[in-house]
Design an enzyme around this catalytic site. Structure first.
Site, PDB file in Angstrom:
ATOM      1  N   CYS A   2       0.848  -1.191   0.000  1.00 51.36           N
ATOM      2  CA  CYS A   2       0.000   0.000   0.000  1.00 51.36           C
ATOM      3  C   CYS A   2       0.889   1.249   0.000  1.00 51.36           C
ATOM      4  CB  CYS A   2      -0.875   0.008   1.255  1.00 51.36           C
ATOM      5  SG  CYS A   2      -1.897  -1.453   1.395  1.00 51.36           S
ATOM      6  N   ARG A  27       3.562   1.462  -7.394  1.00 50.86           N
ATOM      7  CA  ARG A  27       3.591   0.325  -6.452  1.00 50.86           C
ATOM      8  C   ARG A  27       2.408  -0.615  -6.670  1.00 50.86           C
ATOM      9  NH1 ARG A  27       6.270   2.182  -1.441  1.00 50.86           N
ATOM     10  NH2 ARG A  27       4.796   1.045  -0.172  1.00 50.86           N
ATOM     11  N   TRP A  74      -3.212  -1.912  -1.688  1.00 50.49           N
ATOM     12  CA  TRP A  74      -2.895  -3.153  -2.415  1.00 50.49           C
ATOM     13  C   TRP A  74      -3.461  -4.247  -1.525  1.00 50.49           C
ATOM     14  CZ3 TRP A  74      -0.847  -5.009  -6.922  1.00 50.49           C
ATOM     15  CH2 TRP A  74      -0.390  -6.309  -6.947  1.00 50.49           C
ATOM     16  N   ASN A 100      -0.107   0.424   6.030  1.00 52.33           N
ATOM     17  CA  ASN A 100       0.554  -0.453   5.061  1.00 52.33           C
ATOM     18  C   ASN A 100       1.135  -1.615   5.856  1.00 52.33           C
ATOM     19  OD1 ASN A 100       1.806  -1.658   2.914  1.00 52.33           O
ATOM     20  ND2 ASN A 100       3.619  -0.343   2.991  1.00 52.33           N
ATOM     21  N   GLY A 101       0.691  -2.836   5.551  1.00 53.08           N
ATOM     22  CA  GLY A 101       1.232  -4.004   6.256  1.00 53.08           C
ATOM     23  C   GLY A 101       0.131  -4.997   6.560  1.00 53.08           C
ATOM     24  N   GLU A 482      13.981 -22.385 -14.677  1.00 53.58           N
ATOM     25  CA  GLU A 482      13.653 -20.992 -14.361  1.00 53.58           C
ATOM     26  C   GLU A 482      14.840 -20.084 -14.692  1.00 53.58           C
ATOM     27  OE1 GLU A 482      11.279 -19.241 -14.049  1.00 53.58           O
ATOM     28  OE2 GLU A 482      12.007 -17.406 -13.120  1.00 53.58           O
ATOM     29  N   LYS A 486      14.699 -16.917 -17.365  1.00 49.51           N
ATOM     30  CA  LYS A 486      15.108 -15.571 -16.953  1.00 49.51           C
ATOM     31  C   LYS A 486      16.132 -15.004 -17.929  1.00 49.51           C
ATOM     32  CE  LYS A 486      12.718 -14.198 -14.523  1.00 49.51           C
ATOM     33  NZ  LYS A 486      11.772 -15.247 -14.648  1.00 49.51           N
ATOM     34  N   GLU A 489      14.608 -14.326 -21.492  1.00 47.68           N
ATOM     35  CA  GLU A 489      13.578 -13.277 -21.661  1.00 47.68           C
ATOM     36  C   GLU A 489      14.129 -11.868 -21.474  1.00 47.68           C
ATOM     37  OE1 GLU A 489      10.300 -13.158 -18.904  1.00 47.68           O
ATOM     38  OE2 GLU A 489      11.408 -14.287 -17.431  1.00 47.68           O
ATOM     39  N   HIS A 505      21.772 -38.292 -24.263  1.00 49.01           N
ATOM     40  CA  HIS A 505      20.761 -38.841 -25.182  1.00 49.01           C
ATOM     41  C   HIS A 505      20.517 -37.906 -26.363  1.00 49.01           C
ATOM     42  CE1 HIS A 505      19.995 -42.086 -22.429  1.00 49.01           C
ATOM     43  NE2 HIS A 505      19.958 -41.210 -21.448  1.00 49.01           N
ATOM     44  N   LYS A 605       3.765  -8.060 -19.134  1.00 51.61           N
ATOM     45  CA  LYS A 605       3.818  -8.521 -17.745  1.00 51.61           C
ATOM     46  C   LYS A 605       2.707  -9.537 -17.479  1.00 51.61           C
ATOM     47  CE  LYS A 605       5.109  -8.933 -13.555  1.00 51.61           C
ATOM     48  NZ  LYS A 605       6.279  -9.817 -13.332  1.00 51.61           N
TER      49      LYS A 605
HETATM   50  C1  AGP Z   1       8.000 -14.443 -15.934  1.00 52.90           C
HETATM   51  O1  AGP Z   1       9.375 -14.091 -15.866  1.00 52.90           O
HETATM   52  C2  AGP Z   1       7.470 -14.357 -17.328  1.00 52.90           C
HETATM   53  N1  AGP Z   1       7.427 -12.978 -17.661  1.00 52.90           N
HETATM   54  C3  AGP Z   1       6.212 -15.125 -17.654  1.00 52.90           C
HETATM   55  O2  AGP Z   1       6.658 -16.415 -17.940  1.00 52.90           O
HETATM   56  C4  AGP Z   1       5.124 -15.244 -16.556  1.00 52.90           C
HETATM   57  O3  AGP Z   1       5.613 -16.035 -15.509  1.00 52.90           O
HETATM   58  C5  AGP Z   1       3.919 -15.961 -17.178  1.00 52.90           C
HETATM   59  O4  AGP Z   1       3.408 -15.142 -18.205  1.00 52.90           O
HETATM   60  C6  AGP Z   1       2.815 -16.259 -16.164  1.00 52.90           C
HETATM   61  O5  AGP Z   1       2.327 -15.051 -15.643  1.00 52.90           O
HETATM   62  P1  AGP Z   1       1.395 -15.124 -14.332  1.00 52.90           P
HETATM   63  O6  AGP Z   1       2.252 -15.692 -13.239  1.00 52.90           O
HETATM   64  O7  AGP Z   1       0.972 -13.719 -14.078  1.00 52.90           O
HETATM   65  O8  AGP Z   1       0.238 -16.039 -14.653  1.00 52.90           O
END
Ligand code: AGP
Length: 610
Positions: A2, A27, A74, A100-101, A482, A486, A489, A505, A605
């Site tokens: 928040c 935020r 939030w 906030n908290g 993961e 990272k 992307e 393989h 996002k």
């Molecule tokens: C995360 O680094 C990516 N930008 C992307 O894979 C993201 O995790 C995926 O689109 C799922 O999003 P969500 O967690 O909001 O469902």
């Protein structure tokens, strides 16, 4: 997170509060409001939705006065709505609070207050604070706030006003940030510097357990016990953009560094008082219903899917229930075998990902019970699931997910332990042992972050390559996936994560002189096997960087070119640590290549379309 803003001075407070809240919009929030001392007394206007909604309300009916507090919410407790928005007041309407908290013990405090005849309008934990202060008030708002705060457990940054003392604004900080702005004949409070930067660059930074009493001509600093304290004035020389990132160069780096707080916040209020067992009071699924489950499906996209892969191991190892994982875009079209004995867990930071939402609806259409792990209260996924575990990572601004992913891991650990408690597959001593190790994770992440320079050097060297591999076994493979995503992307370097045992393989054919191979070796029961895979790639000229457990450096250094050691924890918990060097690796590689770290090309996002 928040946002709080407060003002006491000789100018109209409404525009100052609204401008300050606008500077905190980054935020993330779902509602907003302000309280001002007007000629009619303490008045509040608040509304769900964007600040524009609040401004619309105030257009026709402005709050005129020179003292006020404002808030962007939030949601953590209670869905986004007008009535759940802050500021909150007590029943006499003489006290108003922004917060906030999280107040961990708000339910028991609320029950006590209701027994005393207090009536509540909202579902929030915050509302009880205004009532607590009103109960304690005997003519001194500072003492009343101190007594009220002593009853509360959790995290709180507060701004407090009372109509009885219109020339004082009280601020408290406990685990949630709060600063005091110092102006000529006027003072400010704010959750973050951007909110007041246009008015003053001189601030006091409150620490945990500290409070401030603001008047037009001064600031009284003290502990919440009332002991006076002295502070140096901090002069802010950041520009606004830098201030929004709290001094970090990018939101992604800020969010990587926010992970210790996100771990603490996601655990907060979900352990028993003695910290030895899990207490997920937000779940409505009963022990009987959990015991009737014979299979779990974990469904998500992207990074959330990678959290689900770790979640699979967590649930299978702790609860001994079979778990299937699938990306949502496949799950929703493969006519999955779902029965009423299937528990479907959907994971989504945004709670709005189209494929994940569709998978949730497919699961419900087939009679499954759905548990959502999401970062956004009131999101579509949160609203449509039968149960929700909210990760308390706060808004994640960078497209590349970091603190949301690791908070999803924390949520899986908590759920896995809860599940094991219900099924009796783990004894109390083991659960307590795991929880104790979990509570050490935040400072262990901080230790890793303090060594970021080591990772930065590795990142700069790998950034000169077009292709590279991530390898690992078991949980190390899940984290390798993961780490690879990272890197891809945000640095646009092609990488592939591979189960280390699978290289021979086929993919081994791609290994050539100098190709970087990032190897995770934290699962010590598989260490010898992984080391033999490393020898395979080394024999073909690979340049191996390994992430290992502290204590194993000397032995593993013989087989690799460079390494980074993470603090020791339980094997099951290592993903919550081993991913952090990989997050930093991708961040610094992207930086070295001059890419837009926070907004990488082609990506959004939240993918709200198929
Ligand atoms: C995360 O680094 C990516 N930008 C992307 O894979 C993201 O995790 C995926 O689109 C799922 O999003 P969500 O967690 O909001 O469902």
């Amino acid at each position: 997170m928040c946002g709080i803003v407060g003002y006491i001075g000789n100018r109209e407070s409404q525009p100052i509060l609204l401008e300050g809240l606008k500077k905190l919009e980054y935020r993330g929030y779902d509602s907003a409001g302000i309280a001002v001392f007007t000629e009619q007394g303490l008045e509040v206007t608040k509304t769900v939705g964007r600040l524009a909604n609040l401004e619309g309300r105030l257009q026709g009916d402005p709050l005129r006065g020179t003292v006020g507090i404002g808030h962007t919410r939030w949601a953590t407790h209670g869905k986004p709505s007008d009535v759940n928005s802050h500021p909150h007041m007590d029943n006499t309407l003489k006290f108003s609070v922004v917060h906030n908290g999280i107040i961990e013990n708000y339910l028991e405090l609320k029950e006590e207050l209701m027994h005393q005849g207090h009536r509540f309008l909202s579902e929030t934990d915050t509302e009880i604070i205004s009532h607590l202060i009103a109960v304690e008030y005997e003519g001194d708002i500072v003492k009343a706030v101190q007594k009220a705060v002593r009853k509360m457990r959790g995290a709180f940054a507060l701004g407090v006003l009372t109509e009885y003392e219109p020339d004082r604004l009280v601020a408290v900080r406990y685990a949630s940030p709060l600063i005091i702005g110092i102006g000529e004949g006027e003072k400010y409070i704010a959750s973050d510097i951007p909110a007041i930067l246009e008015h003053t660059r001189d601030i006091y930074i409150l620490n945990d357990g500290e409070m401030a009493v603001l008047t037009r001509d001064g600031v009284e600093l003290m502990t919440v016990e009332g002991n006076p304290i002295a502070k140096d004035v901090f002069h802010v020389d950041w520009d606004l953009m830098t201030a929004e990132k709290a001094g970090f160069d990018h939101f992604m780096l800020k969010e990587i560094h926010e992970q210790p707080k996100a771990y603490r916040d996601t655990m907060r209020g979900r352990l028993s008082d003695d910290g030895k067992s899990v207490s997920l009071t937000e779940l409505s699924i009963t022990p009987e219903q959990l015991r009737a489950i014979n299979r779990v499906h974990i469904v998500a996209c992207g990074t959330a899917m990678h959290a689900g892969l770790v979640g699979k191991t967590i649930i299978e190892q702790l609860a001994r229930v079979p778990v299937e994982t699938d990306v949502a875009s496949e799950y929703r079209y493969r006519s999955p075998i779902i029965t009423p004995e299937t528990l479907v867990i959907v994971v989504s930071q945004s709670g709005e990902t189209a494929d994940t939402l569709a998978a949730l609806r497919e699961a419900k259409r087939n009679g499954a019970r759905v548990l959502a792990i999401t970062n956004v209260v009131g999101s579509s996924v949160a609203r449509e699931a039968d149960d929700v575990i909210i990760t308390l990572a706060g808004p994640e601004i960078a497209v590349a997910s970091t603190k949301a992913y690791t908070s999803q891991l924390i949520a899986f650990y908590l759920f896995g332990l809860h599940y094991a408690q219900v099924l009796g597959t783990q004894d109390e001593a083991f659960v307590s042992h795991v929880l104790a190790a979990m509570q050490s994770l935040p400072e262990q992440v901080e230790k890793i972050l303090s060594q970021a320079e080591v990772i930065k050097k590795i990142a700069e060297s790998i950034s000169r390559h077009a292709n590279l591999f991530f390898i690992g076994r078991g949980l190390d493979y899940a984290v390798a996936l993961e780490g690879s995503l990272k890197l891809k992307e945000i640095s646009y370097i092609h990488s592939e994560a591979y189960a280390a045992g699978e290289l021979k393989h086929g993919t081994l054919a791609l290994i050539e002189e100098g190709i970087p191979v990032i190897s995770l070796i934290t699962q010590e029961d598989l260490q010898e096997k992984t080391l033999s895979n490393i020898k395979e790639v080394k024999a073909r000229g690979a340049d191996v960087f390994a992430v290992v457990n502290e204590g194993n450096e000397a032995e593993i250094a013989k087989s690799v070119d460079s390494l980074f050691a993470i603090p020791r924890t339980l094997p099951l918990l290592t993903p919550a640590l081993s991913v952090v060097p990989l997050q930093l690796l991708s961040y610094y590689a992207s930086l070295a290549l001059g890419h837009d770290v926070d907004k990488p090309r082609n990506l959004a996002k939240s993918v709200t379309v198929e």
